[in-house]
Design an enzyme around this catalytic site. Structure first.
Site, PDB file in Angstrom:
ATOM      1  N   LYS A  54       0.842  -1.204   0.000  1.00 35.96           N
ATOM      2  CA  LYS A  54       0.000   0.000   0.000  1.00 35.96           C
ATOM      3  C   LYS A  54       0.873   1.248   0.000  1.00 35.96           C
ATOM      4  O   LYS A  54       0.637   2.187  -0.759  1.00 35.96           O
ATOM      5  CB  LYS A  54      -0.920   0.000   1.236  1.00 35.96           C
ATOM      6  N   GLN A  98      -4.854  -1.361   9.665  1.00 35.27           N
ATOM      7  CA  GLN A  98      -4.858  -2.719   9.106  1.00 35.27           C
ATOM      8  C   GLN A  98      -5.472  -3.709  10.098  1.00 35.27           C
ATOM      9  O   GLN A  98      -5.065  -3.775  11.257  1.00 35.27           O
ATOM     10  CB  GLN A  98      -3.410  -3.125   8.774  1.00 35.27           C
ATOM     11  N   ASP A 121     -11.608   3.025   4.003  1.00 35.32           N
ATOM     12  CA  ASP A 121     -12.020   1.621   3.923  1.00 35.32           C
ATOM     13  C   ASP A 121     -13.529   1.461   3.957  1.00 35.32           C
ATOM     14  O   ASP A 121     -14.053   0.376   3.725  1.00 35.32           O
ATOM     15  CB  ASP A 121     -11.450   0.852   5.115  1.00 35.32           C
TER      16      ASP A 121
END
Ligand code: NAP
Length: 300
Positions: A54, A98, A121
């Site tokens: 990422k 994460q 997200d």
């Protein structure tokens, strides 16, 4: 008939090039550089790889990448304090923590701590609600990637019958909402669905997001259907050597590709789209935070 193989890897590369153009435009015309902060707590090797990828891809499209690697015993309060700091920073437009987080940290508390405007997200209930009610906002990365692949292949999804297998907040539920928004007739299937093969056989579009290797068999697929395989499962691969493994999806690819009209492979299908859509979402949130209209080709 052998299915068209949908090239998610190639599509993701094209998407990243488009994102890089938009980032350059934001810098040139508004003096803005989108910034994505990624937090990882602990040393899960798979998560470390995701986070490294990422960060690298964020920089490659010209955005700022802020990476926070916290030890596994980080207290929940310290993580929340970092998120609060990032919520208030003007150079950070997207925040991702994460998952999974270590057991002593409540993932729901973490999800709810991220400012909805920076929640790239789309985990936060405010953003899930926006998707449900058709408001503009970031859309969960993997379902957004699936939708982009479907729109690219089909052009128009109106009237198609879609079955989404899996009802997680991360993939299944937002995927179903996006398909509904594009005028599909959507069925959500899950572990308690009766006669899953029969349900899947009705579908023009199948999205499998389960986490069970090769669960969806070839004879479950309606001839000519489009199959998107979200699953990532690691299985033993003795042919590669002792103790070696390989990745497979939730669909029995070899059998399904003989029946389907189009299908995504694993790896190289949906997976590469997820990070590209994370970058797309960061451009979207950067625009929205700064009162600009997000680029139409990066959102749902
Ligand atoms: P999850 O939270 O574990 O949800 C799995 C879903 O599958 C649940 O809704 C579950 O039903 C359903 N399910 C389990 N067994 C089933 C069965 N036998 N028949 C029908 N449905 C069944 O998983 P997730 O986070 O959505 O992820 C799903 C898969 O996608 C995983 O392999 C994950 O690694 C992968 N993934 C890939 C990407 C990517 O970038 N490609 C991104 C995210 C996730 P119940 O609700 O009834 O338990």
């Amino acid at each position: 008939m052998t299915a068209h193989i949908i090239d998610g890897k190639g599509f993701a590369e094209t998407l990243r090039n488009r994102i890089a153009d938009h980032v350059a435009g934001l810098k040139r015309e508004h003096g803005l550089t989108p910034g994505l902060a990624v937090i990882i707590v602990g040393h899960d090797p798979a998560s470390q790889v995701y986070v490294r990828n990422k960060a690298r891809q964020t920089e490659e499209v010209g955005m700022n990448s802020f990476k926070y690697e916290l030890p596994a015993d980080t207290p929940e309060a310290a993580l929340l304090s970092l998120i609060d700091e990032l919520n208030n920073r003007q150079d950070v437009h997207g925040i991702l923590c994460q998952m999974p987080v270590p057991a002593h940290i409540d993932p729901v508390t973490v999800i709810n701590a991220v400012a909805p405007a920076k929640d790239v997200d789309m985990f936060h209930p405010v953003n899930a609600g926006k998707l449900m009610t058709g408001q503009v906002g970031p859309v969960s990365c993997t379902p957004l990637g699936c939708l982009m692949l479907l729109r690219d292949y089909h052009g128009e999804l109106t009237g198609k019958s879609a079955v989404v297998i899996g009802r997680s907040n991360l993939v299944g539920k937002p995927m179903a909402q996006l398909l509904l928004k594009d005028n599909c007739t959507v069925t959500m299937a899950h572990s308690k669905t009766v006669d899953l093969p029969g349900v899947v056989r009705q579908a023009d579009i199948v999205v499998a997001a389960v986490g069970r290797a090769k669960m969806v068999k070839g004879d479950w697929i309606k001839p000519g259907a489009t199959v998107l395989d979200v699953g990532i499962n690691r299985i033993p691969a003795p042919e590669k050597g002792e103790g070696k493994t390989r990745l497979v999806g939730d669909v029995d690819f070899e059998a399904a590709k003989e029946v389907a009209g189009a299908i995504t492979p694993v790896p190289g299908g949906v997976g590469p789209m997820t990070i590209a859509c994370l970058l797309a979402n960061t451009v979207t949130t950067c625009c929205l935070i700064n009162g600009l209209t997000p680029p139409g080709d990066l959102t749902a």
